[in-house]
Scaffold this motif. Structure first.
Motif, PDB file in Angstrom:
ATOM      1  N   GLY A  77     -52.883  28.063  12.497  1.00 36.93           N
ATOM      2  CA  GLY A  77     -52.861  26.877  13.332  1.00 36.93           C
ATOM      3  C   GLY A  77     -53.212  25.571  12.643  1.00 36.93           C
ATOM      4  N   PHE A  78     -53.371  25.607  11.334  1.00 36.10           N
ATOM      5  CA  PHE A  78     -53.680  24.388  10.582  1.00 36.10           C
ATOM      6  C   PHE A  78     -52.411  23.598  10.282  1.00 36.10           C
ATOM      7  N   GLU A  79     -52.560  22.299  10.195  1.00 39.80           N
ATOM      8  CA  GLU A  79     -51.473  21.435   9.766  1.00 39.80           C
ATOM      9  C   GLU A  79     -52.053  20.300   8.933  1.00 39.80           C
ATOM     10  N   ALA A  80     -51.187  19.651   8.168  1.00 41.14           N
ATOM     11  CA  ALA A  80     -51.634  18.514   7.358  1.00 41.14           C
ATOM     12  C   ALA A  80     -50.515  17.485   7.335  1.00 41.14           C
ATOM     13  N   GLU A  81     -50.931  16.232   7.230  1.00 42.08           N
ATOM     14  CA  GLU A  81     -49.953  15.147   7.186  1.00 42.08           C
ATOM     15  C   GLU A  81     -50.063  14.394   5.885  1.00 42.08           C
ATOM     16  N   PHE A  82     -48.948  14.269   5.188  1.00 41.69           N
ATOM     17  CA  PHE A  82     -48.867  13.515   3.942  1.00 41.69           C
ATOM     18  C   PHE A  82     -48.492  12.084   4.299  1.00 41.69           C
ATOM     19  N   ILE A  83     -49.367  11.149   3.950  1.00 44.27           N
ATOM     20  CA  ILE A  83     -49.069   9.732   4.137  1.00 44.27           C
ATOM     21  C   ILE A  83     -49.057   9.090   2.766  1.00 44.27           C
ATOM     22  N   LYS A  84     -47.858   8.860   2.258  1.00 45.28           N
ATOM     23  CA  LYS A  84     -47.703   8.402   0.880  1.00 45.28           C
ATOM     24  C   LYS A  84     -48.371   7.048   0.651  1.00 45.28           C
ATOM     25  N   SER A  85     -48.237   6.143   1.624  1.00 44.42           N
ATOM     26  CA  SER A  85     -48.774   4.792   1.463  1.00 44.42           C
ATOM     27  C   SER A  85     -50.292   4.781   1.404  1.00 44.42           C
TER      28      SER A  85
END
Lengths: 112, 119
Positions: A62-70
């Protein structure tokens, strides 16, 4: 030198609380990003990874991660933690070759 | 498939003694890595083997550390003589391929680690 910063060293939550662990890295080129987890007495396990494409990646349990390049960030989230999520979590970035650069780790304790 | 195996799981030695840690990678994984975590700090890269050759040993702290991978199968990491600051957890990892992007076959699988305590 490239580095990975994890914002919290210790986090204590009650069951069903939401989790967000911060991770920032310092590298301007193409990176692969990982979250590993080490449960008590066990080996490091891959939780999820980001190589390219959709910046929101889903992993196991149930884990997730968000890549925010900026923002050079790759924060880990889980909407509702369980006691069994008690573990140490490591953010890592892969540069050239296959060398991983790890953050210092975040110890999560979930109270039942 | 069997995972990455490391032993001993814990070793306690006196300063000045020698310790040898062993890692058995996943069968078929040409790439083998050693990492170390000292006193709750970051897990840091030590070196990378491709088969029996050292591809990158830039993380080895000094010449008291010797890593070998004879025959391209298991690897050993010897610390001689051990110092107090060598205490920590030594992780081994393996992967079939290297490189960024691509398939998951270049993702590292880690062992449980060998905890070294130098007194």
């Amino acid at each position: 030198a490239q580095s990975v910063s994890q914002h919290n060293h210790h986090v204590i939550l009650s069951e069903a609380a939401s989790l967000e662990l911060g991770c920032n890295y310092s590298y301007g080129g193409t990176v692969n990003l990982f979250w590993y987890v080490q449960y008590p007495g066990q080996h490091l396990q891959l939780l999820l990874k980001y190589f390219s494409g959709d910046p929101l990646v889903k992993g196991i349990k149930g884990f997730e991660a968000e890549f925010i390049k900026s923002k050079f960030s790759f924060n880990l989230r889980k909407p509702s933690v369980q006691w069994s999520d008690t573990a140490e979590y490591f953010c890592a970035v892969r540069l050239y070759g296959n060398k991983l650069v790890f953050g210092a780790g975040t110890i999560l304790r979930v109270k039942s | 498939e069997a995972g990455v195996t490391q032993f001993p799981s814990h070793s306690v030695i006196e300063k000045g003694q020698t310790v040898t840690l062993r890692c058995d990678p996943i069968s078929g994984h040409d790439n083998l890595y050693w990492y170390r975590r000292v006193m709750g700090k970051e897990i840091k890269f030590l070196l990378h083997f491709v088969k029996e050759s050292k591809q990158d040993e830039s993380g080895m702290p000094n010449n008291r550390f010797l890593a070998e991978r004879t025959g391209g199968t298991y690897s050993t990491l010897k610390v001689q003589p051990a110092e107090l600051e060598d205490s920590g957890v030594y992780f081994c990892a393996s992967s079939r391929y290297t490189g960024t992007g691509g398939s998951g076959a270049n993702v590292l699988t880690f062992g449980a680690g060998s905890r070294l305590t130098v007194l």
